[in-house]
Scaffold this motif. Sequence first.
Motif, PDB file in Angstrom:
ATOM      1  N   THR A 123      32.196  33.409  31.946  1.00  0.00           N
ATOM      2  CA  THR A 123      32.409  34.295  31.777  1.00  0.00           C
ATOM      3  C   THR A 123      31.162  35.193  31.307  1.00  0.00           C
ATOM      4  OG1 THR A 123      34.793  34.649  31.163  1.00  0.00           O
ATOM      5  CG2 THR A 123      33.633  36.628  31.561  1.00  0.00           C
ATOM      6  N   SER A 153      39.201  39.346  34.881  1.00  0.00           N
ATOM      7  CA  SER A 153      39.764  40.905  34.537  1.00  0.00           C
ATOM      8  C   SER A 153      40.317  41.832  33.274  1.00  0.00           C
ATOM      9  CB  SER A 153      40.110  41.286  35.678  1.00  0.00           C
ATOM     10  OG  SER A 153      41.615  40.831  35.689  1.00  0.00           O
ATOM     11  N   SER A 154      40.161  42.856  33.510  1.00  0.00           N
ATOM     12  CA  SER A 154      41.270  43.095  32.141  1.00  0.00           C
ATOM     13  C   SER A 154      42.577  42.958  32.104  1.00  0.00           C
ATOM     14  CB  SER A 154      41.188  45.097  32.542  1.00  0.00           C
ATOM     15  OG  SER A 154      39.718  45.416  32.208  1.00  0.00           O
ATOM     16  N   ARG A 191      34.773  43.180  35.726  1.00  0.00           N
ATOM     17  CA  ARG A 191      35.931  43.796  35.780  1.00  0.00           C
ATOM     18  C   ARG A 191      36.567  43.344  37.740  1.00  0.00           C
ATOM     19  NH1 ARG A 191      36.190  50.070  36.525  1.00  0.00           N
ATOM     20  NH2 ARG A 191      35.667  49.306  38.527  1.00  0.00           N
ATOM     21  N   ASP A 192      36.037  43.571  38.659  1.00  0.00           N
ATOM     22  CA  ASP A 192      36.113  43.530  40.005  1.00  0.00           C
ATOM     23  C   ASP A 192      35.995  42.190  40.469  1.00  0.00           C
ATOM     24  OD1 ASP A 192      36.402  46.542  39.795  1.00  0.00           O
ATOM     25  OD2 ASP A 192      33.981  46.785  40.578  1.00  0.00           O
ATOM     26  N   LEU A 193      36.413  41.066  39.671  1.00  0.00           N
ATOM     27  CA  LEU A 193      36.147  40.247  39.822  1.00  0.00           C
ATOM     28  C   LEU A 193      34.895  39.163  40.270  1.00  0.00           C
ATOM     29  CD1 LEU A 193      39.594  39.022  40.427  1.00  0.00           C
ATOM     30  CD2 LEU A 193      39.047  38.827  38.201  1.00  0.00           C
ATOM     31  N   GLU A 219      40.003  33.694  43.901  1.00  0.00           N
ATOM     32  CA  GLU A 219      40.761  34.275  43.109  1.00  0.00           C
ATOM     33  C   GLU A 219      41.728  33.395  42.284  1.00  0.00           C
ATOM     34  OE1 GLU A 219      40.275  38.170  44.653  1.00  0.00           O
ATOM     35  OE2 GLU A 219      38.585  38.029  44.617  1.00  0.00           O
ATOM     36  N   LYS A 221      45.021  35.947  41.119  1.00  0.00           N
ATOM     37  CA  LYS A 221      45.616  37.344  40.545  1.00  0.00           C
ATOM     38  C   LYS A 221      46.807  37.361  40.400  1.00  0.00           C
ATOM     39  CE  LYS A 221      42.210  39.855  43.778  1.00  0.00           C
ATOM     40  NZ  LYS A 221      42.541  40.772  45.122  1.00  0.00           N
ATOM     41  N   ARG A 300      43.730  38.578  35.680  1.00  0.00           N
ATOM     42  CA  ARG A 300      43.427  37.461  36.977  1.00  0.00           C
ATOM     43  C   ARG A 300      41.432  36.862  36.629  1.00  0.00           C
ATOM     44  NH1 ARG A 300      42.385  42.371  40.942  1.00  0.00           N
ATOM     45  NH2 ARG A 300      41.560  43.608  39.212  1.00  0.00           N
ATOM     46  N   SER A 301      41.888  35.986  36.981  1.00  0.00           N
ATOM     47  CA  SER A 301      40.562  35.560  37.420  1.00  0.00           C
ATOM     48  C   SER A 301      40.267  35.162  38.611  1.00  0.00           C
ATOM     49  CB  SER A 301      40.864  34.041  36.631  1.00  0.00           C
ATOM     50  OG  SER A 301      42.214  32.995  36.984  1.00  0.00           O
TER      51      SER A 301
END
Length: 310
Positions: A123, A153-154, A191-193, A219, A221, A300-301
């Motif tokens: 991150t 993400s958020s 935020r947009d991964l 990803e 999600k 999400r990651s």
Amino acid sequence: MSEKTFKAYKHEQGTAYAQVRPVYDKDFYQFIVDSHTSTGGKLDIVLDVGSGPGVAARGLAPHFAHVIGIDASEGMISAARSIGGLTSISEPIRYEISGAEELGSNLDPPIPDAGVDLITAATAAHWFDMSRFWPRAAQVLKPGGSVALWSLSSVQILPATPNHEAIQAALENFRSQELRPYLERGNILARDLYVDLPLPWTLEHPVSDFDQSTFVRKEWKDEGPNSDPDPIGLGTQTVNLEQFEKRFETSSPVTRWREAHPDAVGTERDVVKLLSREVARLLHEAGVEKGKEQITGRVRSVLLMVKKKA
């Protein structure tokens, strides 16, 4: 881009950051290590970049003989050193002040060329100047070494939270109205991964040392029936209002908001307090008793991995 918010952190801020930021699951580190070793990677030296107070460096330490965590922030490195950590051979983790663009070239001794097995950034890569990071990464990695970059993400509020749709709307309003002026490009990339994170072959001057055919983007999600398990271990979490506030307090847009509104910090006009009060109101509206407020959410990651050509 030049990150200034975390770079300016003092020791106390770095320590507070370490206390409230989530710890990645051990299975996630195993996932990265397995991916790295399955393609010939070794477990001698890992270099964790933008290490902050050392969360990922400590998580990776049981797998590597030597662990180096670097960060441009003196306060973050001071916090990391105070927490410490040991490697697989019981060697103390080495924490040094160095930016992602230098990757230890300013240290004494410097990070050796072709000496690192794995480079990680937890991150953090959205704050790097990737046009300088990738060439330097190619320089310090061993042939066949790997790079692993991941981010979150958020938070998304889940139906387990009473009045979750209204709370999600309050969060979105908080981000779009109160924090929009304090968002930077790095916040948007995370935020947009990382869909727009520059990669070695997308740079104006491509870095040919990396093997594009080995690139993996993974990803996580949702938790639907067709979703892979989330090895990062941060999928669904339930926190109380105090924990909710502390998580948001360590975000860089909130830090910048507070720098712009010093008289409001610690008062009922503080931006985090305003949001917390609204969340509490919405929970009470749904019948939650005062003192029992809890929020269940999911992040999400994403994980990006690529290897240097052997």
